[in-house]
Design an enzyme around this catalytic site. Sequence first.
Site, PDB file in Angstrom:
ATOM      1  N   ASP A 160      42.777  33.487 -14.515  1.00  0.00           N
ATOM      2  CA  ASP A 160      43.777  34.468 -14.105  1.00  0.00           C
ATOM      3  C   ASP A 160      42.945  35.683 -13.764  1.00  0.00           C
ATOM      4  OD1 ASP A 160      45.472  36.775 -14.201  1.00  0.00           O
ATOM      5  OD2 ASP A 160      46.996  35.502 -15.120  1.00  0.00           O
ATOM      6  N   HIS A 161      42.777  35.955 -12.483  1.00  0.00           N
ATOM      7  CA  HIS A 161      41.749  36.937 -12.120  1.00  0.00           C
ATOM      8  C   HIS A 161      42.087  38.347 -12.618  1.00  0.00           C
ATOM      9  CE1 HIS A 161      44.323  37.938  -8.671  1.00  0.00           C
ATOM     10  NE2 HIS A 161      43.609  39.038  -8.529  1.00  0.00           N
ATOM     11  N   HIS A 223      49.847  36.848 -13.931  1.00  0.00           N
ATOM     12  CA  HIS A 223      49.281  38.198 -14.017  1.00  0.00           C
ATOM     13  C   HIS A 223      50.159  39.153 -14.841  1.00  0.00           C
ATOM     14  CE1 HIS A 223      46.753  36.446 -11.094  1.00  0.00           C
ATOM     15  NE2 HIS A 223      47.397  36.812 -10.012  1.00  0.00           N
TER      16      HIS A 223
HETATM   17  C1  BG6 Z   1      47.044  36.332  -6.456  1.00  0.00           C
HETATM   18  C2  BG6 Z   1      48.323  35.989  -5.778  1.00  0.00           C
HETATM   19  O1  BG6 Z   1      46.912  35.637  -7.662  1.00  0.00           O
HETATM   20  O2  BG6 Z   1      47.020  37.723  -6.725  1.00  0.00           O
HETATM   21  C3  BG6 Z   1      48.488  36.791  -4.495  1.00  0.00           C
HETATM   22  O3  BG6 Z   1      48.343  34.598  -5.482  1.00  0.00           O
HETATM   23  C4  BG6 Z   1      48.338  38.270  -4.769  1.00  0.00           C
HETATM   24  O4  BG6 Z   1      49.735  36.520  -3.887  1.00  0.00           O
HETATM   25  C5  BG6 Z   1      47.071  38.537  -5.566  1.00  0.00           C
HETATM   26  O5  BG6 Z   1      48.276  38.937  -3.531  1.00  0.00           O
HETATM   27  C6  BG6 Z   1      47.016  39.977  -6.016  1.00  0.00           C
HETATM   28  O6  BG6 Z   1      45.766  40.219  -6.571  1.00  0.00           O
HETATM   29  P1  BG6 Z   1      45.176  41.692  -6.644  1.00  0.00           P
HETATM   30  O7  BG6 Z   1      43.910  41.539  -7.390  1.00  0.00           O
HETATM   31  O8  BG6 Z   1      45.019  42.161  -5.242  1.00  0.00           O
HETATM   32  O9  BG6 Z   1      46.224  42.487  -7.378  1.00  0.00           O
END
Ligand code: BG6
Length: 463
Positions: A160-161, A223
């Site tokens: 989960d980045h 997230h």
């Molecule tokens: C991803 C989603 O996990 O997170 C995307 O699949 C989204 O739809 C993205 O745009 C958002 O990541 P960040 O780091 O830009 O908030």
Amino acid sequence: MTPLTMIVFGATGDLARRKLYSAIAHNIRSGLLPKDTAVIGISRQQMDDAAFGQLVADSIGGPWPASSRLAYVAGSADQPDLYPDLSQRLKAAPGLHLFYLAVPTHLISAVVGRLADAKLGRSRGRVIIEKPFGVDEASARTLNRSVHRAFAEGQIYRIDHYLGKETVQNILVFRFSNGVMEPLWNRGQIDHVQITAAETIGTEGRSDYYDHAGALRDMVQNHLLQLVALTAMEPPAVFSAQAVRDEKVKVLSAIRPVRTEDAVRGQYQQGRIDGVSVQGYQQEDGVAPDSRRETFAALRLFIDNWRWYGVPFYLRTGKRLPQRATRIQVVFKQPPLDLFEGAAQANVLSIHVQPDERISLEIGAKRPGLGTHVDPVEMNFVYATSFRSASAEAYERLLVDATLGDPTLFAREDEVEAAWRALDPLAQRWDKEAACLPYAAGSWGPQAATALIARDGRHWLDP
Ligand code: BG6
């Protein structure tokens, strides 16, 4: 450093091209991954090693580190004929084999099944699996069982980045390294919590995936619930992967399943963002003109435990909103008496996850001059000025942790299942629902989202 071979399934996909290759290249260059890390890309597209090298160079906007080898295997990840070749290559590759599954969730079972049959997992392997992990609790459980055929839980890194972001990691540090926070961090002092993850982008060529997932499965289940878990969890007794994840599972399991009347789903229509006209979701390439998939979700959830009982957590996320901003806003209760005539206001602690990375506390202060006029002002901790180094990209940090064998910032099997459990009744209802509420691109979502929080006598704060 242990030698490393990364096997990337979904090698020509959006995620690999946008995030993964640049993170690997950066880590190799900065010595966080071995200089001679080998990368084997796998995808259905026919191409040779040289063409793959070009695709990777184009993705990272420059040359790939010369010390590292790139190879490509064309084939369908769920077909058995791919695996003898892969086995051969891996036999000759010493050290750690890190499989990276950047493929749609419905393919993961087949891929790990093939890896298990080819005995490629258990002995020297680890696997990183992209989200969403399943589409509900039942499918996540089934998927967990499949993945366990090839890998033990300790070898599985569900990514989960958001957990790789500095500002997100700092939530626990902020809460648990500062003694002043804990006495305030509960239902006695906190009125409610708002979590917003707003994006200005649309589906960015990912309609195939997004039109199945929607905002709830794409952003909330992973997230946003991770942000809820870090904001709401109990302090672990020690800072270890097991203790931290145990506490996250406890708090996720205490979320009362969200009722339909506590949630709003929306879909963007044509509108304007930053003065530029953008089309509606149904007009995006690859989206069915009658798609009912939500691009916006707002919900109110409750955590039924001792610390949080009765404190609403309002969550909202959406595409094509007016600005990009991810914030956690903790709204404290008002002072008991309004000593300064109408100036009593709730303090708000804002954790600005991105893009303007900081933590601020909104307080009342006496405006200089005669009389006693109270104005809201901010106390601010700004990353850019307090720490003059740039934060690492989330994927860079997470890749290093996976190679070092530290799963703290990855979701454990029971954590993913608990997150689905909280949302399943809502997701099932939404899957059947006839329509989404429209909102104009560039607005803050459907009116009903404002009504959802106004019903409780509150309002969304500016993110
Ligand atoms: C991803 C989603 O996990 O997170 C995307 O699949 C989204 O739809 C993205 O745009 C958002 O990541 P960040 O780091 O830009 O908030």
